[in-house]
Design a protein around this motif. Structure first.
Motif, PDB file in Angstrom:
ATOM      1  N   TYR A 267     -24.359  -2.095  38.944  1.00 22.56           N
ATOM      2  CA  TYR A 267     -23.998  -1.311  37.358  1.00 22.56           C
ATOM      3  C   TYR A 267     -25.367  -0.060  36.584  1.00 22.56           C
ATOM      4  N   VAL A 268     -25.646   0.118  36.033  1.00 19.30           N
ATOM      5  CA  VAL A 268     -27.002   0.718  35.053  1.00 19.30           C
ATOM      6  C   VAL A 268     -26.037   1.860  34.323  1.00 19.30           C
ATOM      7  N   LEU A 269     -27.155   1.104  32.991  1.00 18.29           N
ATOM      8  CA  LEU A 269     -26.927   2.499  32.246  1.00 18.29           C
ATOM      9  C   LEU A 269     -28.497   3.447  32.291  1.00 18.29           C
ATOM     10  N   ILE A 270     -27.484   4.796  32.286  1.00 19.55           N
ATOM     11  CA  ILE A 270     -28.740   5.710  32.397  1.00 19.55           C
ATOM     12  C   ILE A 270     -28.694   6.838  30.839  1.00 19.55           C
ATOM     13  N   HIS A 271     -29.785   7.429  30.591  1.00 17.87           N
ATOM     14  CA  HIS A 271     -30.393   8.110  29.645  1.00 17.87           C
ATOM     15  C   HIS A 271     -31.504   8.899  30.395  1.00 17.87           C
ATOM     16  N   ILE A 272     -31.044  10.262  29.589  1.00 27.62           N
ATOM     17  CA  ILE A 272     -31.221  11.811  29.889  1.00 27.62           C
ATOM     18  C   ILE A 272     -32.322  11.568  31.461  1.00 27.62           C
ATOM     19  N   GLY A 273     -30.933  11.496  32.306  1.00 23.80           N
ATOM     20  CA  GLY A 273     -31.010  11.447  33.599  1.00 23.80           C
ATOM     21  C   GLY A 273     -31.693  10.730  34.281  1.00 23.80           C
ATOM     22  N   TYR A 274     -31.973   9.164  33.815  1.00 26.81           N
ATOM     23  CA  TYR A 274     -32.874   7.776  34.738  1.00 26.81           C
ATOM     24  C   TYR A 274     -32.093   7.107  34.506  1.00 26.81           C
ATOM     25  N   ALA A 275     -31.937   6.132  35.104  1.00 23.41           N
ATOM     26  CA  ALA A 275     -30.887   4.382  35.552  1.00 23.41           C
ATOM     27  C   ALA A 275     -32.171   3.403  34.471  1.00 23.41           C
ATOM     28  N   MET A 276     -31.990   3.508  33.651  1.00 27.44           N
ATOM     29  CA  MET A 276     -33.187   2.559  32.440  1.00 27.44           C
ATOM     30  C   MET A 276     -33.281   0.748  32.365  1.00 27.44           C
ATOM     31  N   ASN A 277     -31.438   0.851  32.441  1.00 26.17           N
ATOM     32  CA  ASN A 277     -31.333  -1.240  33.161  1.00 26.17           C
ATOM     33  C   ASN A 277     -30.060  -1.081  34.016  1.00 26.17           C
ATOM     34  N   ILE A 278     -30.877  -2.947  34.495  1.00 30.90           N
ATOM     35  CA  ILE A 278     -29.194  -3.081  34.896  1.00 30.90           C
ATOM     36  C   ILE A 278     -28.688  -3.679  34.449  1.00 30.90           C
ATOM     37  N   ILE A 279     -26.637  -3.855  34.949  1.00 35.04           N
ATOM     38  CA  ILE A 279     -26.606  -4.140  33.546  1.00 35.04           C
ATOM     39  C   ILE A 279     -25.264  -5.013  34.521  1.00 35.04           C
ATOM     40  N   ASP A 280     -24.957  -5.964  33.847  1.00 35.43           N
ATOM     41  CA  ASP A 280     -23.892  -7.800  34.581  1.00 35.43           C
ATOM     42  C   ASP A 280     -22.516  -6.627  35.245  1.00 35.43           C
ATOM     43  N   GLU A 281     -22.160  -7.265  36.153  1.00 40.75           N
ATOM     44  CA  GLU A 281     -20.865  -6.115  36.443  1.00 40.75           C
ATOM     45  C   GLU A 281     -19.806  -6.788  35.490  1.00 40.75           C
ATOM     46  N   GLU A 282     -19.836  -7.893  35.296  1.00 40.36           N
ATOM     47  CA  GLU A 282     -18.394  -7.940  34.709  1.00 40.36           C
ATOM     48  C   GLU A 282     -18.325  -7.379  32.909  1.00 40.36           C
ATOM     49  N   GLN A 283     -20.112  -7.154  32.381  1.00 36.58           N
ATOM     50  CA  GLN A 283     -19.834  -6.372  30.972  1.00 36.58           C
ATOM     51  C   GLN A 283     -20.140  -5.194  30.833  1.00 36.58           C
ATOM     52  N   ALA A 284     -20.485  -4.338  32.639  1.00 34.45           N
ATOM     53  CA  ALA A 284     -20.068  -3.239  32.574  1.00 34.45           C
ATOM     54  C   ALA A 284     -18.322  -2.993  32.867  1.00 34.45           C
ATOM     55  N   LEU A 285     -17.705  -3.641  33.452  1.00 34.59           N
ATOM     56  CA  LEU A 285     -16.469  -3.543  33.542  1.00 34.59           C
ATOM     57  C   LEU A 285     -15.670  -3.266  32.528  1.00 34.59           C
ATOM     58  N   ALA A 286     -16.526  -4.019  31.328  1.00 35.45           N
ATOM     59  CA  ALA A 286     -15.219  -4.257  30.398  1.00 35.45           C
ATOM     60  C   ALA A 286     -15.817  -3.113  29.678  1.00 35.45           C
ATOM     61  N   SER A 287     -17.270  -2.513  29.291  1.00 36.50           N
ATOM     62  CA  SER A 287     -17.620  -2.013  28.646  1.00 36.50           C
ATOM     63  C   SER A 287     -16.674  -0.451  29.082  1.00 36.50           C
ATOM     64  N   ILE A 288     -16.488  -0.224  30.510  1.00 39.66           N
ATOM     65  CA  ILE A 288     -15.434   0.735  30.997  1.00 39.66           C
ATOM     66  C   ILE A 288     -13.891   1.018  30.995  1.00 39.66           C
ATOM     67  N   GLU A 289     -13.274   0.010  30.721  1.00 39.08           N
ATOM     68  CA  GLU A 289     -12.343  -0.606  30.466  1.00 39.08           C
ATOM     69  C   GLU A 289     -11.822  -0.113  28.626  1.00 39.08           C
ATOM     70  N   THR A 290     -12.840   0.060  28.007  1.00 47.40           N
ATOM     71  CA  THR A 290     -13.459   0.231  25.938  1.00 47.40           C
ATOM     72  C   THR A 290     -13.634   1.398  26.354  1.00 47.40           C
ATOM     73  N   TYR A 291     -13.996   2.561  26.904  1.00 52.77           N
ATOM     74  CA  TYR A 291     -14.283   3.962  27.419  1.00 52.77           C
ATOM     75  C   TYR A 291     -13.340   4.398  28.074  1.00 52.77           C
ATOM     76  N   ARG A 292     -12.859   4.041  28.917  1.00 53.11           N
ATOM     77  CA  ARG A 292     -11.218   4.273  29.294  1.00 53.11           C
ATOM     78  C   ARG A 292     -10.528   4.019  28.093  1.00 53.11           C
ATOM     79  N   GLU A 293     -10.365   3.383  27.491  1.00 51.47           N
ATOM     80  CA  GLU A 293      -8.578   3.266  26.000  1.00 51.47           C
ATOM     81  C   GLU A 293      -9.224   4.670  25.037  1.00 51.47           C
ATOM     82  N   ILE A 294     -10.755   4.421  25.138  1.00 50.49           N
ATOM     83  CA  ILE A 294     -11.701   5.390  23.789  1.00 50.49           C
ATOM     84  C   ILE A 294     -11.476   7.286  24.466  1.00 50.49           C
TER      85      ILE A 294
END
Length: 96
Positions: free
Chosen positions: A44-71
Motif C-alpha cells: 500500500y502506498v500514498l500518492i501525491h501529484i501522480g507519484y507514490a511517495m511512501n509505502i505504508i503498513d497494510e493494517e494502517q492502510a485498511l483502517a484509513s480506507i475504512e474511514t474514507y469509506r465512512e466519509i
C-alpha cells in the motif's frame, strides 16, 4: 486540504518506473521514482501529484480506507467519485 487515500500496488513496470495502483476500485498509473527500490506488488502506498511517495503498513492502510469509506457514505454520488478520482491531484504541493 489534501488527503491521500492508500492505494494498493497491482503491478510494477521497472523499465518505466511506474506502477498500476488500485485506489478503492479505481486503477491508475503512478510514478514510483521515490520508492522504486523498495516497492513490491501488494504494498500500500500514498500518492501525491501522480507519484507514490511512501509505502505504508497494510493494517494502517485498511483502517484509513475504512474511514474514507465512512466519509464517502455521507457524500452524494458526484462528490464521491470526484473524491476518489482526484485523491492524488492536490494542487500547489500541499500535504497529503
Amino acid at each position: 486540504m489534501c488527503l491521500s487515500i492508500p492505494s494498493k500496488v497491482v503491478s510494477i513496470d521497472k523499465d518505466e518506473v511506474t506502477a498500476i495502483v488500485d485506489t478503492m476500485g479505481v486503477k491508475r498509473k503512478v510514478g514510483i521514482d521515490f520508492i522504486a527500490d523498495e516497492v513490491k506488488e501488494g504494498d500500500y502506498v500514498l500518492i501525491h501529484i501522480g507519484y507514490a511517495m511512501n509505502i505504508i503498513d497494510e493494517e494502517q492502510a485498511l483502517a484509513s480506507i475504512e474511514t474514507y469509506r465512512e466519509i464517502l457514505e455521507l457524500m452524494d454520488e458526484e462528490e464521491r467519485q470526484r473524491g476518489v478520482d482526484e485523491s492524488d491531484q492536490c494542487p500547489g504541493g500541499g500535504g497529503s
